[in-house]
Structure formats: C-alpha cells, structure tokens
Design a protein around this motif. Structure first.
Motif, short mmCIF file in Angstrom:
data_model
loop_
_atom_site.label_atom_id
_atom_site.label_comp_id
_atom_site.label_asym_id
_atom_site.label_seq_id
_atom_site.Cartn_x
_atom_site.Cartn_y
_atom_site.Cartn_z
N VAL A 31 -29.07 31.61 -32.50
CA VAL A 31 -29.55 32.46 -31.40
C VAL A 31 -30.84 31.93 -30.80
CG1 VAL A 31 -28.43 34.53 -32.31
CG2 VAL A 31 -30.79 34.05 -32.90
N CYS A 32 -30.99 32.19 -29.50
CA CYS A 32 -32.17 31.77 -28.75
C CYS A 32 -32.54 32.85 -27.76
CB CYS A 32 -31.87 30.47 -28.01
SG CYS A 32 -33.18 29.92 -26.90
N ALA A 33 -33.79 33.25 -27.78
CA ALA A 33 -34.30 34.18 -26.77
C ALA A 33 -34.81 33.37 -25.59
CB ALA A 33 -35.42 35.04 -27.35
N GLU A 34 -34.51 33.86 -24.40
CA GLU A 34 -34.99 33.21 -23.18
C GLU A 34 -36.17 34.00 -22.62
OE1 GLU A 34 -31.51 31.25 -20.87
OE2 GLU A 34 -30.77 33.15 -21.71
N ARG A 35 -36.86 33.41 -21.66
CA ARG A 35 -38.13 33.96 -21.15
C ARG A 35 -38.06 35.41 -20.70
NH1 ARG A 35 -42.50 31.21 -21.58
NH2 ARG A 35 -42.30 28.97 -21.82
N ALA A 36 -37.04 35.83 -20.01
CA ALA A 36 -36.99 37.20 -19.46
C ALA A 36 -36.33 38.20 -20.41
CB ALA A 36 -36.27 37.19 -18.12
N ASP A 37 -35.94 37.77 -21.60
CA ASP A 37 -35.21 38.65 -22.51
C ASP A 37 -36.09 39.76 -23.08
OD1 ASP A 37 -32.82 37.30 -22.23
OD2 ASP A 37 -33.12 36.04 -23.98
N THR A 38 -35.42 40.88 -23.36
CA THR A 38 -36.05 42.04 -23.99
C THR A 38 -35.14 42.53 -25.11
OG1 THR A 38 -34.94 43.67 -22.58
CG2 THR A 38 -37.02 42.73 -21.73
N GLU A 39 -35.52 43.62 -25.71
CA GLU A 39 -34.70 44.23 -26.76
C GLU A 39 -33.32 44.62 -26.21
OE1 GLU A 39 -37.88 44.84 -26.22
OE2 GLU A 39 -38.89 44.54 -28.16
N ALA A 40 -33.23 44.92 -24.94
CA ALA A 40 -31.94 45.29 -24.34
C ALA A 40 -30.94 44.14 -24.46
CB ALA A 40 -32.11 45.70 -22.88
N GLU A 41 -31.39 42.92 -24.22
CA GLU A 41 -30.49 41.77 -24.35
C GLU A 41 -30.13 41.53 -25.81
OE1 GLU A 41 -31.88 42.00 -20.53
OE2 GLU A 41 -33.25 41.55 -22.17
N ALA A 42 -31.09 41.74 -26.70
CA ALA A 42 -30.80 41.59 -28.14
C ALA A 42 -29.76 42.61 -28.59
CB ALA A 42 -32.09 41.73 -28.96
N ASP A 43 -29.87 43.84 -28.10
CA ASP A 43 -28.89 44.88 -28.44
C ASP A 43 -27.50 44.51 -27.93
OD1 ASP A 43 -30.73 46.50 -29.77
OD2 ASP A 43 -31.19 47.68 -27.97
N LYS A 44 -27.41 44.00 -26.72
CA LYS A 44 -26.12 43.59 -26.15
C LYS A 44 -25.52 42.43 -26.94
CE LYS A 44 -27.06 45.09 -21.44
NZ LYS A 44 -27.30 44.66 -20.06
N LEU A 45 -26.36 41.47 -27.30
CA LEU A 45 -25.88 40.34 -28.08
C LEU A 45 -25.36 40.81 -29.43
CD1 LEU A 45 -25.50 37.28 -28.49
CD2 LEU A 45 -27.83 37.23 -29.39
N LEU A 46 -26.09 41.67 -30.10
CA LEU A 46 -25.66 42.17 -31.40
C LEU A 46 -24.34 42.92 -31.29
CD1 LEU A 46 -26.08 42.51 -34.41
CD2 LEU A 46 -27.51 44.52 -33.89
N ALA A 47 -24.19 43.73 -30.26
CA ALA A 47 -22.92 44.46 -30.07
C ALA A 47 -21.77 43.47 -29.96
CB ALA A 47 -23.00 45.36 -28.84
N LYS A 48 -21.96 42.40 -29.22
CA LYS A 48 -20.91 41.38 -29.10
C LYS A 48 -20.64 40.71 -30.44
CE LYS A 48 -19.23 40.64 -24.97
NZ LYS A 48 -17.86 41.00 -24.65
N LEU A 49 -21.71 40.35 -31.16
CA LEU A 49 -21.53 39.69 -32.46
C LEU A 49 -20.68 40.53 -33.40
CD1 LEU A 49 -25.15 38.40 -33.23
CD2 LEU A 49 -23.21 37.07 -32.42
N LEU A 50 -20.92 41.82 -33.40
CA LEU A 50 -20.23 42.70 -34.33
C LEU A 50 -18.82 43.07 -33.88
CD1 LEU A 50 -23.15 45.12 -35.27
CD2 LEU A 50 -22.30 43.14 -36.57
N LYS A 51 -18.56 43.07 -32.56
CA LYS A 51 -17.29 43.59 -32.05
C LYS A 51 -16.35 42.54 -31.48
CE LYS A 51 -19.39 48.03 -31.06
NZ LYS A 51 -19.84 48.96 -30.06
#
Length: 151
Positions: A31-51
């Motif tokens: 995983v890599c965080a990009e400059r404009a990322d926030t917790e919202a993007e992390a939450d969306k990524l995690l949802a995809k990882l799990l589902k």
C-alpha cells in the motif's frame, strides 16, 4: 491510496533477518498513500481489500472475499507504488504522501483492518523489508482509490 494485491498461499515480511509479519492463505497488500489522501481513502481501500471477490468458491470461480474465507491480510507499506517514470530513467515519487502523512495513514489503515478482520499482520513503515510470498494463481490486482475532490 493505491495498492497491489496478491492472493497468496503464504507470505511473510522480514526485517534484519527477523520475521515481523506472517500469514497463511490470504492477501498480501502493498500500500501507498498519495499526497491528497485522507482517512476516507484508507477506509475505501480497506473495504475493497476485505470484500473483493478473488478467492475461489466450490465451483472454482472467483466468488469469495477475504472476509468469506477468513484468510490472512498482510499489509506492507510501499511508497514506490507512486513512482512516476514518465520524465526519464530515474523515478520521481512526488505523488507519494509526505513521510509523516504516509505513516499516519498506514497506521490508520492497519488499526481499522485489525478492528474489522481477525488475521492481520504487517511490515514496518519505512523499514528495509524483505517480503517473501507464494502467489496463488497467480492473482495480482492493482487498486487505486482516488481522493475525493473537496471544495
């Protein structure tokens, strides 16, 4: 945030010869965080990882998620996913989040993953890691969760 997912039979991360994270069957997520990322993007990524349905069902079709299989999730930070090679032969990493922001988002992603999934292992942010895996399939999937534009 961006990620490279690898469906694995097993994976582990070593630092200085010591195993710091290990899973059996499941997903390795670089995983890599990009400059404009926030917790919202992390939450969306995690949802995809799990589902994300990339594990085989009884008929052999990719129809089951990590949650369905109760497989392991190994999360490894890798800022080089943000490499831009368009300007020459030396990659630029200007799209990657600043180290403090990247670490904060990585830690947040790991904390949320551990709250939602029973088998989560990690590498260590900014460490020199050796990652070993047995890719299952092979199945390797890139994910990119674009930041939401805010007014």
């Amino acid at each position: 945030m961006m990620s490279i997912l690898q469906r694995v039979r097993e994976a582990r991360v070593e630092i200085d010869g010591q195993t710091v994270g290990r899973i059996g069957s499941g997903l390795l997520a670089l995983v890599c965080a990009e400059r404009a990322d926030t917790e919202a993007e992390a939450d969306k990524l995690l949802a995809k990882l799990l589902k994300l349905r990339i594990f085989s069902d009884e008929a052999g079709k990719m129809n089951r998620s990590l949650q369905d299989t109760a497989g392991g999730l190994l999360i490894v930070s890798q800022f080089t996913l943000a490499a831009d090679c368009s300007g020459g032969n030396r990659p630029s990493f200007t799209r990657a989040a600043a180290p403090a922001d990247g670490e904060r988002l990585y830690d947040y992603l790991v904390e949320r993953a551990r709250a939602l999934h029973p088998d989560v292992a990690t590498g260590r942010f900014a460490a020199d890691m050796q990652v070993q895996l047995i890719n299952d399939g092979p199945v390797t999937i890139p994910l990119h969760i674009a930041p939401v534009l805010r007014a």
